[in-house]
Each structure stands twice: as C-alpha cells, then as structure tokens.
Design an enzyme around this catalytic site. Structure first.
Site, PDB file in Angstrom:
ATOM      1  N   GLY A   1       4.798   2.401   1.652  1.00 15.46           N
ATOM      2  CA  GLY A   1       5.834   3.218   1.029  1.00 15.46           C
ATOM      3  C   GLY A   1       6.265   4.346   1.954  1.00 15.46           C
ATOM      4  O   GLY A   1       7.455   4.583   2.165  1.00 15.46           O
ATOM      5  N   ALA A   2       5.261   5.032   2.516  1.00 11.92           N
ATOM      6  CA  ALA A   2       5.561   6.168   3.376  1.00 11.92           C
ATOM      7  C   ALA A   2       6.278   5.688   4.650  1.00 11.92           C
ATOM      8  O   ALA A   2       7.235   6.292   5.116  1.00 11.92           O
ATOM      9  CB  ALA A   2       4.275   6.896   3.729  1.00 11.92           C
TER      10      ALA A   2
ATOM     11  N   SER B   1       0.835  -1.199   0.000  1.00  9.12           N
ATOM     12  CA  SER B   1       0.000   0.000   0.000  1.00  9.12           C
ATOM     13  C   SER B   1       0.871   1.250   0.000  1.00  9.12           C
ATOM     14  O   SER B   1       2.068   1.199   0.256  1.00  9.12           O
ATOM     15  CB  SER B   1      -0.883   0.010   1.244  1.00  9.12           C
ATOM     16  N   LYS B   2       0.190   2.347  -0.295  1.00  8.94           N
ATOM     17  CA  LYS B   2       0.834   3.652  -0.275  1.00  8.94           C
ATOM     18  C   LYS B   2       1.446   3.900   1.109  1.00  8.94           C
ATOM     19  O   LYS B   2       2.514   4.463   1.246  1.00  8.94           O
ATOM     20  CB  LYS B   2      -0.253   4.695  -0.530  1.00  8.94           C
ATOM     21  N   ARG B   3       0.707   3.429   2.106  1.00  7.70           N
ATOM     22  CA  ARG B   3       1.168   3.634   3.483  1.00  7.70           C
ATOM     23  C   ARG B   3       2.488   2.907   3.755  1.00  7.70           C
ATOM     24  O   ARG B   3       3.355   3.417   4.441  1.00  7.70           O
ATOM     25  CB  ARG B   3       0.086   3.189   4.469  1.00  7.70           C
TER      26      ARG B   3
END
Ligand code: GLU
Length: 507
Positions: free
Chosen positions: A267-268, A263-265
């Site tokens: 990545g962050a 998920s994008k999360r």
C-alpha cells in the site's frame, strides 16, 4: 430441527483491519444474512502482550462504516455474552482441567530458562527450532514426567504453570473445508500447544474452541493463515466431547498484492489503501491509509471486496448489499488467492458514485467541502452541483477539485491560456455576450449555449474557439463539467460577474 446459522468474526484487537479482515467479515455477514442467521463479533483479546489501544474501537467503527454490523457484539450483548474474551477468563480453566482429567492435556511447569535450554539442546540441522512436542515432552518438567504428589505440591504452592494439549503423534486429523474440500494433517508435525497460560488466560486455541461451542457457532470462516491451527482446534472439539457440534470450517484464500500476499508495505509503495479506515500506530506514529478516508463509498468497498474471491457465476460485477445477500454462496468462493487491483477498485467506486443520487452523496460531500473551508449555506444548490459533477468523480475526494469553483470565485485565472488567441474581435465578442447575457430570459444551459452560438455565427467566430476562454472565465482553468451547465448553476449574475472580472485582466 436444523440449527440456526450462527457465524462469528473473531478479531484480535492488535491494529487496523486490512482488506482481508474486512472480507472475512463480509463473507461471514453475507452467509449469516443469506441463511437468516446471526453474525457475532467476538473480541479475542486474551493475549495481553499484544493489547493495542484503540484497536477494538477501530474494529467497531469499521464495521459500522462498512454497514456490516453484528447482531451480537461487546456493544450489543446477546444471550451468549460477554463477547470479549478477557471478560470470559473464568470460563476457560475448567475446560482445560477437564482435558487434563480425561488425559488430553497436562500441566507444564517449565520456566522460561528451561524452555530456552530445550530449544538449544535439541536443536539440530534438520530441526533448527525444536518445539514442545512428543519428541521432547518426556524430557521436560510436567505432569507427565513428575509424580502426582510432586504435581499437587507445585500446584498447591502456586508454582507458575501452563496447560498444554497432549497430542498423539502419527494420527491423521481430517475435516471438510467448505472451500478446499477434504483437508488432512498428520499430528506428528503439531506441537503440544499451550491452552491455558501462566496468567490464567486461555490461549487463542482453547478460547476459540470453547467460545465457538458456547456461542453455538455453526460455521467458522476465517483467513487461510489459520489453516495450520485447524488440527489443534479439531482435536479440541473432539477431546472436549463436542464433535457433533463442531462448526463447518472455511478458510478463505489470501488477497494477493503485486508481490504475493497483499501487505501494508504494498500500500505504502504503490500508493493505495489496504486498511478499511486510517490507522495510526500509537507506538511508531505510522499512518496506514484507509479506503474510507481515501474517498471510497462503503457500498463500493463491500462490492469490490465481495468480488475478491467470489462471483455469482455471471459477468455481473456491481451488486448492492441486498443482492449480495441474495446471491452469496460459499461454494462459489474460489480456493486460489484473489488478486487486488487498485485501478479496478477505483472503477467500482466510480460506478457507485455515478449510480447514487446527489442527495444521498450530500452528507459526505458537504463534509469534504466544509473541511476544505467551503461554507455550504444552500443545500439545494449543493445538490445541483453534485448532480452535475458526480460522473466525473472516481473518489469522493475528487469532488473538491470538480466543484470548488461553484462556491468560491476562482482566485487565480489562467489568462496565459487565453492570451495566444486573444484579439480585439474576441474582446468585443465577450463584451457583447455579457450585455446579451444580461438580458437573457430564461437563464439556463440551453439558452446560454444557443445565444453564444448565434452570436458566434454572426461574428464569424468558431464557437469552439470561444469555449476555452469562456470556461476559464467561469472556473479559472481548463477543467470542470460542461461550461453551459456551469453557467446555469452559477446563475446569470455570477456568470456575468466572472466574465467581467476576467475581461478586466485581459488586454
Ligand atoms: N483471533 C483470531 C484472529 O485474530 C481469530 C481466528 C479465527 O477466526 O479462528 O483472526
């Protein structure tokens, strides 16, 4: 006659493209090219509530950067356009009406309030979110429950309505997925999906089937998240009388991150990109990092993506796009999720940077250096520098760190690292080296190294003790490629100037 292979990538332009999306593009592209077929890009923008400014352009740019350009797209019209569903609005209604005529769909006039009421009235513990399906449809306001005259009257008055598919419960819908094999669904669990919305736009379900048919798509590859929609699509192919033209399906496995679906999360949280290119959400201003800006080469990016769920049956990991086209086959795509490993992704990039020649890296590196305020006036010089440092760079962005000192004399010099072992004899050594280097001819890494070693032997100093101060004189710190290669590229005059400058700072 066998049909010409035609595949499509059909994104809804609602935001940035993540790894999984680009991998879908890639597998479509490789399959099409390996079959000598066409790769179509169709923009599925019928849900106007999800319209996101810039998202469509972003998709075009990503495909361009990755080198996966479609044969037909909104930017490159072919014989089956338009390629943007919003521009095809007029096409869909007649198919929805055909379905009604044939008894496979119906008008539904329920208002938002009525639908809301249905959801509360029919809510039970075992069915917490009731759907519009065979259990409730006969209690609603639609062309199945109203008389013909009433329906005609409502339509004539322009009453807001949708068209829904009429699903027969307890039927089995099955198809053969190219990756998963035989897949079966029971229609009882599928609701009467809306096909045409009140605004006259089709929903994704109707549009995807109509367009795959009209665009003569032979194979439809998409993410696993669309598997649950497959029964509706398959029934539509059948109900529209197109069953024999139905594409072969493949639902691609998820890409997994450290905690389940990538998920994008993730990545962050872990500091790696999950999108192809940087994407800034216009509403929140939130930036999601992309592989491109992080410093990945497109060749490495598609190489690593190809291997996220596929291999050619050997240990080979590095593939050019041409090799992938040659070797790709859907029967080697795994059905299980593929785990994304950022360290491995960087490994691919490092290998690709190493294998490319300096000239082909030049445009990227030039723009990275220019953005950092380095003015490149001599491309031949830049090429030599790139050649020297490229094996030390994992990301394109590493080039700045590895080579800025060739273009600008160091502003700070780490004399503190030289001082502990600095003495009169070292000082004299470097003074003599400077004057000997002034006369050295020819000037190159080998001659500079030999001379230093000879003089070190004569002065009984271990050459190893001289390398670190020499390096710091040239680049300002304890980093960079081979110090004599640096000296060669810097040239005789600049090498001597930097040595003198550091000597002046030392006691
Ligand atoms: N519009 C869908 C998406 O956003 C397409 C799914 C499909 O390929 O059928 O991914």
């Amino acid at each position: 006659m066998t049909k010409r292979t035609r595949v499509r990538f059909a994104p809804s332009p609602t935001g940035g493209l993540h790894l999984g999306g680009v991998r879908t593009v890639l597998y479509n592209y490789l399959f099409a090219k390996s079959q000598g077929g066409d790769f179509v890009l169709r923009i599925e923008d019928t849900d106007q509530t999800r319209f996101v400014q810039g998202a469509e352009e972003y998709i075009f740019n990503c495909l361009k950067w990755a080198g996966l350009e479609p044969d037909e797209s909104p930017l490159k019209e072919g014989p089956y356009g338009p390629y943007r569903q919003s521009e095809r609005k007029a096409i869909y209604r007649s198919y929805a009406e055909q379905l009604i005529k044939d008894g496979f769909a119906y008008y539904a006039f329920d208002t938002t309030e009525e639908l809301e009421k249905m959801r509360t009235d029919f809510k039970t513990e075992s069915n917490p979110s009731p759907q519009y399906d065979h259990t409730v449809r006969m209690k609603m306001r639609n062309s199945l429950t109203l008389s013909d005259a009433e329906v005609q009257e409502l339509l004539k008055n322009g009453t807001k309505h949708v068209i829904r598919i009429l699903l027969t419960p307890s039927e089995t819908v099955s198809f053969t997925d190219m990756i998963r094999g035989e897949v079966q669904f029971d229609t009882s669990v599928v609701d009467d999906k809306v096909l045409l919305k009140a605004d006259g736009m089709p929903t994704y379900h109707l549009a995807v089937v109509v367009d795959d048919y009209l665009m003569k798509i032979t194979h439809a590859f998409r993410g696993e998240e669309w598997l649950s929609s497959a029964p509706v699509h398959i029934l539509l192919w059948k109900y529209l009388g197109w069953e024999k033209d139905m594409p072969q399906w493949a639902h691609l496995p998820l890409i997994l991150g450290p905690n389940g679906k990538l998920s994008k999360r993730d990545g962050a949280k872990y500091g790696f990109p999950v999108f192809a290119m940087n994407w800034t959400d216009a509403k929140t201003g939130e930036l999601t990092e992309g592989f491109k800006e992080k410093g990945f080469l497109p060749e490495a990016f598609i190489n690593l993506l190809a291997l996220l769920g596929w291999n050619d049956g050997t240990e080979q990991e590095l593939f050019t796009k041409e090799e992938l086209i040659q070797k790709f086959s859907m029967d080697r795509v795994h059905s299980g999720g593929a785990k994304f490993d950022y360290e491995k992704a960087k490994w691919f990039n490092h290998e690709w940077i190493k294998s490319k020649d300096a000239k082909s890296l030049m445009p990227d590196i030039k723009s990275i250096l220019t953005n950092k305020g380095i003015n490149i006036t001599n491309e031949g010089f830049l090429e030599k520098v790139i050649h020297l440092v490229k094996d030390r760079c994992t990301l394109l962005s590493d080039f700045y760190e590895q080579c800025h000192f060739f273009f600008k004399a160091p502003e700070t010099i780490d004399t503190a690292s030289i001082l502990p072992k600095w003495n009169e004899s070292r000082r004299n050594f470097f003074k003599e080296l400077i004057s000997a280097y002034g006369k050295l001819d020819p000037w190159n890494a080998g001659s500079a190294e030999n001379l230093l070693k000879q003089m070190a032997a004569a002065s009984q100093i271990k050459p190893g003790d001289l390398m670190m101060p020499f390096r710091i004189m040239l680049v300002g710190g304890k980093f960079g490629p081979g110090v004599f290669e640096i000296a060669e590229i810097l040239g005789q005059r600049e090498t001597i100037a930097r040595m003198e400058k550091t000597l002046a700072l030392l006691p």
